[in-house]
Design an enzyme around this catalytic site. Structure first.
Site, mmCIF file in Angstrom:
data_model
loop_
_atom_site.group_PDB
_atom_site.id
_atom_site.type_symbol
_atom_site.label_atom_id
_atom_site.label_comp_id
_atom_site.label_asym_id
_atom_site.label_seq_id
_atom_site.Cartn_x
_atom_site.Cartn_y
_atom_site.Cartn_z
ATOM 1 N N THR A 280 1.109 -1.241 -0.083
ATOM 2 C CA THR A 280 0.069 0.153 0.134
ATOM 3 C C THR A 280 0.709 1.173 0.040
ATOM 4 O O THR A 280 1.968 1.424 0.531
ATOM 5 C CB THR A 280 -0.840 0.079 1.112
ATOM 6 O OG1 THR A 280 -1.572 1.321 1.492
ATOM 7 C CG2 THR A 280 0.023 -0.154 2.547
ATOM 8 N N TYR B 167 -1.424 0.097 10.375
ATOM 9 C CA TYR B 167 -1.662 -0.677 9.305
ATOM 10 C C TYR B 167 -0.616 -0.690 8.236
ATOM 11 O O TYR B 167 -0.149 -1.643 7.683
ATOM 12 C CB TYR B 167 -3.134 0.013 8.468
ATOM 13 C CG TYR B 167 -3.458 -0.503 7.316
ATOM 14 C CD1 TYR B 167 -3.632 -1.807 6.832
ATOM 15 C CD2 TYR B 167 -3.325 0.381 6.159
ATOM 16 C CE1 TYR B 167 -3.629 -2.258 5.359
ATOM 17 C CE2 TYR B 167 -3.200 -0.133 4.962
ATOM 18 C CZ TYR B 167 -3.589 -1.354 4.537
ATOM 19 O OH TYR B 167 -3.868 -1.742 3.071
#
Ligand code: UDP
Length: 331
Positions: free
Chosen positions: A118, A142
Site C-alpha cells: 500500500t 496498518y
C-alpha cells in the site's frame, strides 16, 4: 508448471477481481478466505477454501492438495482507524500470519508471491508524485504492518530464493464492468461508496474531510486506481515472477490526482443525482496529497492503468452499487 494460484483473501474486494483476471489469463484461482470480511458469492472462478490464514495446517494442506504454483496474498485487516486503536489485531493478522504463509510456502516449495502492499507505507511524503524510492515512513499500524511484510519478503528472498512482487496500491476504487463483483465493505469508510450511498439517499450527506489543505480547491487529493487495473497488474506480476523475473516493489496508481470535491462533482454528473455535502474538519492522519509515479510498473512488467479515469471508476461503481443495494448481486 501448475496454473493453480492460491489467492488469500480471494472473496474480498480486490482479491475477487484478481481471481476473475487470473481466470481470464488462463490460471485457476484457489480462493482461501475466512469469510470474516469476504463474501462467498464473490468466489466464482475457482474453488473456495474457507479457512483462516492462522490455520497453518490447512494452509499447508491447501498448497499441497492444489499443487499451488504461486501465491497472491490479499488477506489482511485494512482499516486504518481501527489499526490505531487495536494494533494487536494488525500485527497478529497481517504480520504473524503472513510469516506463517511464507513458512508454509517454503515447506511446500512454492517460490513466488505477489503481495498486496500500500501507499500507506510511505506515510506523509515530503513531495508528490511518490516513486518507489520515496522513504517509507508509515504513520499508522496498518501501513507499518504492510512495510514489515515487505521487509520479511526481502529477507526470505535473500535466504530462501523466494521471488516476490510487492504492489503498493494507491486508492483502489470502481467495480467489475460486468457487475459480477464490486466493493462491499462493512463498515464502509471509503470515499466513493459513501458518496454513492449519499446519491441513493442511504446517507444524508457526504462529509468533506478538510477544506484547508494546500491544494487548488482546499480538499485532499488522491490517486484513484480502478480495481480491474489493479487485478491485471497482479496477473502481469505473477507472469513476470513465474518466468524467472526478479523481485520488485511497484507503485500501482495513475499519476493523476483528484480532490474530494472533484470526485463528488463527477459523481453528481454520472449519477444524475444531487449529493448533499458538508464541510468538516480534517480526518486525523490524512495527508494533503498522495499521487503515484507509476512509471516503474510500466518498465518492469508492462503495466499501465487503462480504465482508471474517474468516469469509468464511478460509472462501474455506481452500476454495482445499484445492483448490490437491490439484492440482485447474488443472482
Ligand atoms: N474522505 C472524505 N469523506 C469521507 C471519506 C473520505 O472527505 O466520508 C476523504 C479522505 O479524507 C481522503 C479521501 O477522501 O482524502 C479518500 O479517503 P478514503 O478513506 O477513501 O481512502 P484513503 O485515502 O484514506 O485510503
Amino acid at each position: 508448471m501448475s496454473k493453480n494460484i492460491l489467492v488469500t483473501g480471494g472473496a474480498g474486494y480486490i482479491g475477487s477481481h484478481a481471481c476473475k483476471a487470473l481466470a481470464k489469463g488462463g490460471f485457476t484461482p484457489i480462493a482461501y478466505d475466512s469469510l470474516v470480511y469476504g463474501h462467498r458469492e464473490a468466489v466464482r472462478w475457482g474453488p473456495l477454501v474457507e479457512a483462516d490464514l492462522a490455520d497453518r495446517a490447512r494452509l499447508a494442506d491447501t498448497l499441497r492438495k492444489y499443487e499451488i504454483a504461486a501465491v497472491m496474498h490479499f488477506a489482511a485487516f485494512a482499516y486504518v482507524g481501527e489499526s490505531m486503536t487495536r494494533p494487536e489485531l494488525y500485527f497478529n493478522n497481517n504480520v504473524v500470519n503472513t510469516v506463517g504463509l511464507l513458512d508454509a510456502m517454503l515447506a511446500a516449495k512454492v517460490r513466488h508471491i505477489v503481495f498486496s502492499s500500500t501507499c500507506a507505507t510511505y506515510g506523509t511524503p515530503d513531495s508528490v508524485p511518490i516513486t518507489e524510492d520515496t522513504p517509507q515512513r508509515p504513520v499508522n499500524p496498518y501501513g507499518e504492518t504492510k512495510l514489515m511484510i515487505e521487509r520479511a519478503l526481502y529477507w526470505y528472498g535473500q535466504a530462501h530464493g523466494i521471488s516476490y512482487a510487492a504492489l503498493r496500491y494507491f486508492n483502489a476504487a470502481g467495480a467489475d464492468p460486468d457487475s459480477e463483483i464490486g466493493e462491499e465493505h462493512d463498515p464502509e469508510t471509503h470515499l466513493i461508496p459513501l458518496i454513492l450511498d449519499a446519491a441513493q439517499g442511504k446517507r444524508a450527506e457526504i462529509g468533506i474531510f478538510g477544506t484547508d489543505y494546500p491544494t487548488p480547491d482546499g480538499s485532499a487529493i488522491r490517486d484513484y486506481i480502478h480495481v480491474q487495473d489493479l487485478a491485471e497488474a497482479h496477473v502481469a506480476a505473477i507472469s513476470h515472477l513465474a518466468s524467472g523475473g526478479a523481485s520488485l516493489a511497484l507503485n500501482l496508481g495513475t499519476g493523476v490526482g483528484h480532490s474530494v470535491r472533484e470526485v463528488i462533482d463527477a459523481a453528481e454528473r454520472i449519477t444524475g443525482r444531487h449529493i448533499p455535502r458538508r464541510e468538516t474538519d480534517r480526518r486525523p492522519g490524512d495527508p494533503a496529497a498522495l499521487v503515484a509515479d507509476a512509471s516503474r510498473a510500466r518498465q518492469a512488467i508492462g503495466w499501465t492503468a487503462k480504465v482508471s479515469d474517474l468516469d469509468s471508476i464511478i460509472g462501474t461503481a455506481w452500476r454495482w452499487h445499484q445492483r448490490a443495494k437491490t439484492g440482485q448481486a447474488e443472482a
